[in-house]
Scaffold this motif. Structure first.
Motif, PDB file in Angstrom:
ATOM      1  N   TYR A   1       0.959  -1.110  -0.061  1.00 33.12           N
ATOM      2  CA  TYR A   1      -0.066   0.095  -0.089  1.00 33.12           C
ATOM      3  C   TYR A   1       0.775   1.113  -0.106  1.00 33.12           C
ATOM      4  O   TYR A   1       1.816   1.188   0.554  1.00 33.12           O
ATOM      5  CB  TYR A   1      -1.098   0.052   1.385  1.00 33.12           C
ATOM      6  CG  TYR A   1      -1.899  -1.347   1.371  1.00 33.12           C
ATOM      7  CD1 TYR A   1      -2.803  -1.343   0.465  1.00 33.12           C
ATOM      8  CD2 TYR A   1      -1.523  -2.462   2.347  1.00 33.12           C
ATOM      9  CE1 TYR A   1      -3.378  -2.490   0.404  1.00 33.12           C
ATOM     10  CE2 TYR A   1      -2.245  -3.400   2.264  1.00 33.12           C
ATOM     11  CZ  TYR A   1      -3.297  -3.573   1.452  1.00 33.12           C
ATOM     12  OH  TYR A   1      -3.916  -4.866   1.522  1.00 33.12           O
ATOM     13  N   ALA A   2       0.315   2.278  -0.785  1.00 32.81           N
ATOM     14  CA  ALA A   2       1.225   3.321  -1.040  1.00 32.81           C
ATOM     15  C   ALA A   2       1.500   4.265   0.375  1.00 32.81           C
ATOM     16  O   ALA A   2       2.462   4.939   0.620  1.00 32.81           O
ATOM     17  CB  ALA A   2       0.458   4.522  -2.046  1.00 32.81           C
ATOM     18  N   SER A   3       0.441   3.934   1.415  1.00 31.98           N
ATOM     19  CA  SER A   3       0.356   4.771   2.665  1.00 31.98           C
ATOM     20  C   SER A   3       1.488   4.145   3.563  1.00 31.98           C
ATOM     21  O   SER A   3       2.082   4.826   4.395  1.00 31.98           O
ATOM     22  CB  SER A   3      -0.866   4.618   3.364  1.00 31.98           C
ATOM     23  OG  SER A   3      -1.357   3.256   3.455  1.00 31.98           O
ATOM     24  N   SER A   4       2.232   2.831   3.230  1.00 35.97           N
ATOM     25  CA  SER A   4       3.486   2.313   4.010  1.00 35.97           C
ATOM     26  C   SER A   4       4.592   2.630   3.485  1.00 35.97           C
ATOM     27  O   SER A   4       5.559   2.435   4.204  1.00 35.97           O
ATOM     28  CB  SER A   4       3.044   1.031   4.003  1.00 35.97           C
ATOM     29  OG  SER A   4       1.731   0.317   4.501  1.00 35.97           O
ATOM     30  N   SER A   5       4.868   3.328   2.203  1.00 34.12           N
ATOM     31  CA  SER A   5       6.161   3.583   1.678  1.00 34.12           C
ATOM     32  C   SER A   5       6.639   4.826   1.929  1.00 34.12           C
ATOM     33  O   SER A   5       5.941   5.751   2.178  1.00 34.12           O
ATOM     34  CB  SER A   5       5.806   3.217  -0.039  1.00 34.12           C
ATOM     35  OG  SER A   5       5.689   1.817  -0.126  1.00 34.12           O
ATOM     36  N   GLN A   6       7.863   4.852   2.074  1.00 32.76           N
ATOM     37  CA  GLN A   6       8.617   6.127   2.162  1.00 32.76           C
ATOM     38  C   GLN A   6       9.720   6.097   1.311  1.00 32.76           C
ATOM     39  O   GLN A   6      10.474   4.888   1.131  1.00 32.76           O
ATOM     40  CB  GLN A   6       9.230   6.266   3.735  1.00 32.76           C
ATOM     41  CG  GLN A   6       8.029   6.568   4.649  1.00 32.76           C
ATOM     42  CD  GLN A   6       8.576   6.842   6.036  1.00 32.76           C
ATOM     43  OE1 GLN A   6       8.902   8.073   6.263  1.00 32.76           O
ATOM     44  NE2 GLN A   6       8.477   5.850   7.227  1.00 32.76           N
ATOM     45  N   ALA A   7      10.569   7.301   1.143  1.00 31.23           N
ATOM     46  CA  ALA A   7      11.751   7.172   0.210  1.00 31.23           C
ATOM     47  C   ALA A   7      13.115   7.356   1.193  1.00 31.23           C
ATOM     48  O   ALA A   7      13.247   8.473   1.716  1.00 31.23           O
ATOM     49  CB  ALA A   7      11.612   8.724  -0.610  1.00 31.23           C
ATOM     50  N   SER A   8      13.658   6.015   1.091  1.00 30.11           N
ATOM     51  CA  SER A   8      14.647   5.996   1.985  1.00 30.11           C
ATOM     52  C   SER A   8      15.949   6.725   1.208  1.00 30.11           C
ATOM     53  O   SER A   8      15.876   7.037   0.172  1.00 30.11           O
ATOM     54  CB  SER A   8      14.937   4.863   2.434  1.00 30.11           C
ATOM     55  OG  SER A   8      15.267   4.093   1.259  1.00 30.11           O
ATOM     56  N   ILE A   9      17.016   7.072   1.952  1.00 25.13           N
ATOM     57  CA  ILE A   9      18.220   7.599   1.317  1.00 25.13           C
ATOM     58  C   ILE A   9      18.875   6.569   0.561  1.00 25.13           C
ATOM     59  O   ILE A   9      19.267   6.809  -0.530  1.00 25.13           O
ATOM     60  CB  ILE A   9      19.331   7.805   2.487  1.00 25.13           C
ATOM     61  CG1 ILE A   9      18.836   9.357   3.254  1.00 25.13           C
ATOM     62  CG2 ILE A   9      20.502   8.372   1.824  1.00 25.13           C
ATOM     63  CD1 ILE A   9      18.493  10.564   2.191  1.00 25.13           C
ATOM     64  N   CYS A  10      18.689   5.212   0.872  1.00 29.92           N
ATOM     65  CA  CYS A  10      19.484   4.287   0.295  1.00 29.92           C
ATOM     66  C   CYS A  10      18.646   2.941   0.622  1.00 29.92           C
ATOM     67  O   CYS A  10      17.911   2.957   1.773  1.00 29.92           O
ATOM     68  CB  CYS A  10      20.945   3.959   0.336  1.00 29.92           C
ATOM     69  SG  CYS A  10      21.394   3.395   2.123  1.00 29.92           S
ATOM     70  N   SER A  11      18.635   1.747  -0.057  1.00 24.90           N
ATOM     71  CA  SER A  11      18.344   0.487   0.407  1.00 24.90           C
ATOM     72  C   SER A  11      19.363  -0.241   0.372  1.00 24.90           C
ATOM     73  O   SER A  11      20.428  -0.244  -0.393  1.00 24.90           O
ATOM     74  CB  SER A  11      17.248   0.035  -0.591  1.00 24.90           C
ATOM     75  OG  SER A  11      17.627  -0.294  -1.856  1.00 24.90           O
ATOM     76  N   VAL A  12      19.654  -1.275   1.191  1.00 25.02           N
ATOM     77  CA  VAL A  12      20.458  -2.377   1.160  1.00 25.02           C
ATOM     78  C   VAL A  12      19.879  -3.775   1.398  1.00 25.02           C
ATOM     79  O   VAL A  12      18.809  -3.709   2.083  1.00 25.02           O
ATOM     80  CB  VAL A  12      21.504  -2.061   2.395  1.00 25.02           C
ATOM     81  CG1 VAL A  12      20.806  -2.022   3.950  1.00 25.02           C
ATOM     82  CG2 VAL A  12      22.499  -3.216   2.544  1.00 25.02           C
ATOM     83  N   GLU A  13      20.285  -4.854   0.460  1.00 26.00           N
ATOM     84  CA  GLU A  13      19.936  -5.882   0.664  1.00 26.00           C
ATOM     85  C   GLU A  13      21.012  -7.008   0.965  1.00 26.00           C
ATOM     86  O   GLU A  13      21.888  -7.296   0.537  1.00 26.00           O
ATOM     87  CB  GLU A  13      19.516  -6.540  -0.877  1.00 26.00           C
ATOM     88  CG  GLU A  13      18.124  -5.747  -1.530  1.00 26.00           C
ATOM     89  CD  GLU A  13      17.921  -6.373  -2.690  1.00 26.00           C
ATOM     90  OE1 GLU A  13      18.473  -7.324  -3.255  1.00 26.00           O
ATOM     91  OE2 GLU A  13      16.873  -5.738  -3.584  1.00 26.00           O
ATOM     92  N   PRO A  14      21.020  -7.333   2.444  1.00 24.78           N
ATOM     93  CA  PRO A  14      22.044  -8.076   2.987  1.00 24.78           C
ATOM     94  C   PRO A  14      21.870  -9.676   2.368  1.00 24.78           C
ATOM     95  O   PRO A  14      20.497 -10.089   2.103  1.00 24.78           O
ATOM     96  CB  PRO A  14      21.529  -8.081   4.471  1.00 24.78           C
ATOM     97  CG  PRO A  14      20.320  -7.594   4.414  1.00 24.78           C
ATOM     98  CD  PRO A  14      20.085  -6.905   3.434  1.00 24.78           C
ATOM     99  N   GLY A  15      22.793 -10.206   1.933  1.00 25.18           N
ATOM    100  CA  GLY A  15      22.906 -11.577   1.555  1.00 25.18           C
ATOM    101  C   GLY A  15      23.424 -12.905   2.258  1.00 25.18           C
ATOM    102  O   GLY A  15      23.271 -13.953   2.156  1.00 25.18           O
ATOM    103  N   SER A  16      23.680 -12.107   3.781  1.00 30.68           N
ATOM    104  CA  SER A  16      24.239 -13.178   4.631  1.00 30.68           C
ATOM    105  C   SER A  16      24.172 -12.572   5.982  1.00 30.68           C
ATOM    106  O   SER A  16      24.002 -11.509   6.052  1.00 30.68           O
ATOM    107  CB  SER A  16      25.777 -13.396   4.553  1.00 30.68           C
ATOM    108  OG  SER A  16      26.474 -12.320   4.729  1.00 30.68           O
ATOM    109  N   ALA A  17      24.067 -13.385   6.911  1.00 35.44           N
ATOM    110  CA  ALA A  17      23.756 -12.983   8.249  1.00 35.44           C
ATOM    111  C   ALA A  17      25.058 -12.172   8.795  1.00 35.44           C
ATOM    112  O   ALA A  17      24.652 -11.085   9.419  1.00 35.44           O
ATOM    113  CB  ALA A  17      23.682 -14.178   9.194  1.00 35.44           C
TER     114      ALA A  17
END
Length: 496
Positions: free
Chosen positions: A69-85
């Protein structure tokens, strides 16, 4: 040559040094942006090739910050996708040391603003997407980046199933950390009752495994959401799964009384393989009335659902099918993502008596008509979902539910709209509707004065005591011991 994001960061700092002519608010925003950018670059320098940092407007960034839902999204400075613990551990250490706001997104179905979104660093768990069956132990490993429909589809060929969400698009992480009502909960309990272990990155970056031997963390993780770190893997119990029976029925408005009678009578039938729900939705000046029926076998016992099945319908889609395909039926009903805004609000009751049913109907019509006058696209919906009296008896003490001595029917209000300027009005309307129905339930003699709101249905601003009851002091104590630096407090959500 500096990357674009680095150049922007450098220019921002230069502007500050030269006396940026904007307002104090503008300067503060510039400083904050620069600080958050610095955290993003620090993370990028620390993580391995298994992980990656993204910036707008890359497609990966857009996917990482997007919610149902659009009401849940915000524009972060960046996103990060960790691939390991290990990389996630590094990320949390950097976030904690820099005191950078962040959010953790699993499936992205959370409807409360800021609960899994941020203006700081958005962590997406998309790369934790493993589904692994262990037939010897009777368990399944689930990654927190999965949605439940993905899980059911993956498990279907093996003839096994797990206890998870009832509609597609809902994330494994949010449900399993928040409680988890399922169509199979009458048989096997909530999702939290079926976890065997958690792989967890603690707020200080320590990587650990949590089982029932870890008394406090085990208690807190089972319903305590994101207060104790970030889970990278769930090990859950699995069960044999046959074909199931079920689907939707929709009725003409003049059959509302018959639907009410069917729901009231159904609650007296105790069959733990069965589940039924009534759907009410007011939009475009009309009340839509429907039901969803489920039986955990290819064919239900004769007569079990006759009160619903004999009512005249406008449409009907019921069959014997796979569990995965049954869940995917909901895609026909869900609004298209994008501009749609949505809040959920839980209204716990102990039974759907005629008086309580009428209250839900009347409130749905009233607020539906009111909000439609402000936004022609607004809809007001409710799902009435009775459970077996022993639904909470399948597990032991946990953060949620705080009281297992009586069954609670969670009931959820779901409002959708498109005009962002009425967000506050919508939240206020939901609270008023919830309070009005709660008052009717009390007058009806129901023991709901302290009935816990299901945490995954709780609207932002709901007092902790209304969700976790007498568990709040213990949960605060656990949180203080696990996270003395309040790292998880930098993320949104219900905080102890």
């Amino acid at each position: 040559m500096l990357p674009t994001t680095s150049l922007l960061c450098a220019l921002s700092l230069a502007a500050l040094a030269c006396g940026y002519p904007g307002t104090l608010e503008d300067r503060a925003t510039l400083v904050t942006t620069s600080r958050f950018n610095a955290t993003c670059h620090q993370i990028a320098a620390a993580i391995s090739n298994a992980s990656e940092v993204f910036y707008p407007p890359s497609p990966q960034y857009v996917s990482d910050i997007s919610h149902t839902y659009a009401s849940s999204s915000q524009a972060s400075i960046c996103s990060v996708e960790p691939g390991s613990a290990d990389d996630l551990s590094k990320i949390l250490r950097i976030i904690g040391s820099t005191r950078t706001p962040f959010a953790v997104k699993g499936g992205g179905h959370a409807s409360n603003p800021g609960f899994s979104s941020t203006r700081g660093v958005q962590i997406s768990l998309a790369r934790f997407d493993k589904t692994a069956i262990n037939s010897t132990s009777g368990t399944v490993e689930l990654g927190p980046g999965l949605t439940w429909d993905q899980v059911y589809t993956a498990l279907d060929p093996a003839g096994v199933n797990v206890i998870g969400a009832r509609i597609p698009g809902v994330g494994v992480a949010g449900v399993t950390l928040g409680g988890g009502f399922s169509y199979k909960s009458n048989e096997y309990g909530l999702s939290v009752d079926n976890v065997v272990s958690y792989d967890l990155v603690l707020p200080n970056g320590t990587i650990t495994s949590v089982t029932s031997n870890d008394t406090d963390l085990w208690f807190g993780l089972r319903g305590g959401l994101n207060n104790f770190g970030i889970v990278t893997n769930f090990v859950v119990k699995s069960y044999p799964q046959t074909k199931v029976w079920g689907g939707f029925m929709f009725y003409p408005p003049n059959q509302l009384a018959a639907v009410k009678d069917a729901l009231v009578r159904y609650q007296r039938k105790q069959d733990i393989k069965a589940s039924a729900a009534v759907l009410l939705n007011y939009g475009s000046g009309q009340l839509l009335v429907g039901s969803f029926l489920f039986y955990d076998a290819p064919v239900p016992p004769q007569g079990l659902f006759d009160d619903f099945l004999t009512i005249p319908t406008t449409s009907k889609n019921i069959s014997t099918t796979s569990f995965a395909d049954l869940i995917l039926l909901f895609n026909q009903l869900n609004p298209s993502p994008g501009s749609i805004r949505n809040y959920f609000c839980g209204v716990p009751v102990t039974q759907y008596s005629p008086a309580v049913f009428d209250a839900f109907v009347n409130q749905t019509k009233f607020w539906g008509a009111y909000l439609a006058s402000l936004d022609k696209n607004a809809t007001v919906g409710v799902t009435l979902e009775p459970f077996d009296s022993g639904v909470f008896s399948h597990g032991s003490g946990s953060a949620y539910p705080p009281d297992r001595s009586q069954a609670i029917f969670p009931s959820v209000l779901g409002y959708t709209w498109t005009n962002a300027s009425i967000d506050g009005i919508v939240a206020s309307a939901m609270r008023k509707e919830s309070a009005a129905i709660h008052a009717v339930a009390l007058a009806d003699g129901q023991n709901v004065s302290h009935a816990a709101v299901y945490v995954n249905y709780a609207l932002f601003g709901t007092p902790l005591e209304d969700i976790y009851g007498q568990n709040v002091p213990r949960l605060r104590k656990i949180r203080a011991a696990i996270d003395p630096e309040d790292v998880m407090g930098l993320a949104g959500g219900f905080k102890f």
